[in-house]
Design an enzyme around this catalytic site. Structure first.
Site, PDB file in Angstrom:
ATOM      1  N   GLU A   1       0.828  -1.212   0.000  1.00 23.61           N
ATOM      2  CA  GLU A   1       0.000   0.000   0.000  1.00 23.61           C
ATOM      3  C   GLU A   1       0.867   1.269   0.000  1.00 23.61           C
ATOM      4  OE1 GLU A   1      -3.528   2.218   2.613  1.00 23.61           O
ATOM      5  OE2 GLU A   1      -2.581   0.407   3.384  1.00 23.61           O
TER       6      GLU A   1
ATOM      7  N   LYS B   1      -2.646  -2.311  -3.068  1.00 23.41           N
ATOM      8  CA  LYS B   1      -3.670  -1.436  -2.501  1.00 23.41           C
ATOM      9  C   LYS B   1      -3.216  -0.015  -2.779  1.00 23.41           C
ATOM     10  CE  LYS B   1      -6.227  -0.158   1.669  1.00 23.41           C
ATOM     11  NZ  LYS B   1      -6.699  -0.572   3.009  1.00 23.41           N
TER      12      LYS B   1
END
Length: 340
Positions: free
Chosen positions: A177, A219
Site C-alpha cells: 500500500e 492497494k
C-alpha cells in the site's frame, strides 16, 4: 513458499463483487474515531465494535477478506470463537497489518518511512498459525513543496519490497500500500505525477527483491485533487487518470488491485470505484479495501450502544453492498437514495 496457496488466496481476495474491509486501525486511530461518537476506546469496546462488523448477517456476500490489527487477531466473538476462525468459517479471509507505522525519515523534512521489518519473519510465522493468509504494509507519500523526494520514494519502496518477500516466503500474500495522501492543495495533475513515480519505484524494488507479482495485491490510492485544491476533479477524470497510471506501472500478471478510500466521502469512494470498474479491457480485476468509507455510517449508528447494534449492521451491510456493486461497475446513485 506455497505457490498454490498464494495463488488461491490472491484470487479469493479479488473475487468478483467482493472487497476487503480494512479493520486494522491502531489503537490511537481507533480512539480518534470513537471520540467522534463519544465512545470510550478500550480493548473491550474495540472488540465489541469490530465484532459487530464481522458478525453482520450477509456481509460475506460482499467481503472477501478483513485486515485485522494484532490485538483483533487474538480476540473472540461473544460466543468465544477467535475472530480469524469465525471469519474463515464465513468464507472471509483473515489478514493482518504487520507494519509498525510511519516515522520521520531522517534528513527529509516532512516525509515519512514505514518501520516494522525487524522480527517480521517470526511474526509472520506466528500470524500464519493464527489463521492470517494475507498481510498489509502501508507506506505514506506526502505531496508538498519539493516533496516527495527521491529518497522518500525509494526508502518506502525498498521497505515494501523486503516486506513482500518475507510474506511470500511465509506463504502469506502481501498487500502493498503506497498511499499518496489526499492532504494538501495540489492539483489532480500533480497527484497523477506523484502516484506514477511512487508506483514505478515500488515495482522496481519488487523486481530487485525477486518478489513474485503473480502472488501480490496492490492497494493503491486514487488520482484525486488535494482536499484543499480549489478545483476538484470530477468522477470520470479521476477514473481516467487513475487507470492511466495503473496501466503504465502495474504488471498485467498481478492478480488484482484494491483501492483505499483515503479520506474520501463514503459515496465518492463508491462512485470512483464504479467508474473505473465499468471500464472495459483492464488486465486485472479492481475492487475496494476501505476503512472509513465502509465503517463511518455503522460507527455513527452504533455510538457504543448495544441497542443500536442492528442499525449499525444494516448501515455496514448497505455500504458493503454498494461497493460490491461498484466493483462490478453496477452501482447507481439512486441506489443510495432508495436506502435512505
Amino acid at each position: 513458499m506455497d505457490k498454490a496457496l498464494l495463488s488461491k488466496t490472491a484470487a479469493a481476495m479479488v473475487a468478483r463483487g467482493k472487497g476487503v474491509l480494512a479493520a486494522d486501525e491502531s489503537s490511537g486511530t481507533c480512539e480518534k474515531r470513537f471520540k467522534s461518537v463519544n465512545v470510550e476506546c478500550t480493548e473491550e469496546t474495540r472488540r465489541t465494535y469490530r465484532g459487530l462488523l464481522f458478525t453482520t448477517p450477509g456481509a460475506e456476500q460482499y467481503l472477501s477478506g478483513v485486515i485485522l490489527f494484532d490485538e483483533t487477531l487474538r480476540q473472540k466473538t461473544n460466543d468465544g470463537v477467535l475472530f480469524p476462525e469465525y471469519l474463515a468459517k464465513k468464507g472471509i479471509l483473515p489478514g493482518i497489518k504487520v507494519d509498525k507505522g510511519a516515522m520521520d525519515l531522517a534528513l527529509c523534512p516532512g516525509e515519512k518511512v514505514t518501520e516494522g521489518l525487524d522480527g517480521l519473519r517470526g511474526r509472520l510465522a506466528d500470524y500464519f498459525k493464527l489463521g492470517a493468509r494475507f498481510a498489509k504494509w502501508r507506506a505514506v507519500i506526502t505531496i508538498g513543496a519539493g516533496i516527495p523526494s527521491h529518497a522518500c520514494l525509494y526508502a518506502n519502496a525498498h521497505a515494501l519490497a523486503r516486506y513482500a518477500a518475507l510474506c511470500q516466503e511465509a506463504s502469506v500474500v502481501p498487500m502493498i500500500e503506497p498511499e499518496v495522501l489526499l492532504d494538501g492543495d495540489h492539483t489532480v495533475e500533480r497527484c497523477e505525477e506523484v502516484t506514477e513515480a511512487a508506483l514505478r519505484a515500488t515495482y522496481a524494488a519488487m523486481a530487485a527483491h525477486n518478489v513474485s507479482v503473480e502472488h501480490l495485491i496492490l492497494k493503491t490510492s486514487m488520482v484525486v485533487s488535494g482536499k484543499d485544491c480549489p478545483r476538484q476533479a470530477p468522477v470520470d477524470e479521476v477514473a481516467e487518470r487513475t487507470l492511466r497510471v495503473l496501466k503504465r506501472t502495474v504488471p498485467a500478471a498481478q492478480p488484482g488491485i484494491v483501492f483505499l478510500s483515503g479520506g474520501q466521502t463514503d459515496v465518492a469512494a463508491t462512485a470512483h470505484l464504479n467508474a473505473m470498474s465499468a471500464m472495459k479491457g483492464l488486465p486485472w480485476p479492481l475492487t475496494f479495501s476501505y476503512s472509513r468509507a465502509l465503517q463511518n455510517p455503522a460507527l455513527k449508528a452504533w455510538r457504543g450502544l448495544a441497542s443500536n447494534a442492528s442499525a449499525a449492521q444494516r448501515a455496514f451491510h448497505h455500504r458493503a453492498q454498494m461497493n460490491g456493486l461498484a466493483a462490478q461497475g453496477k452501482w447507481k446513485p439512486e441506489l443510495e437514495k432508495q436506502a435512505a
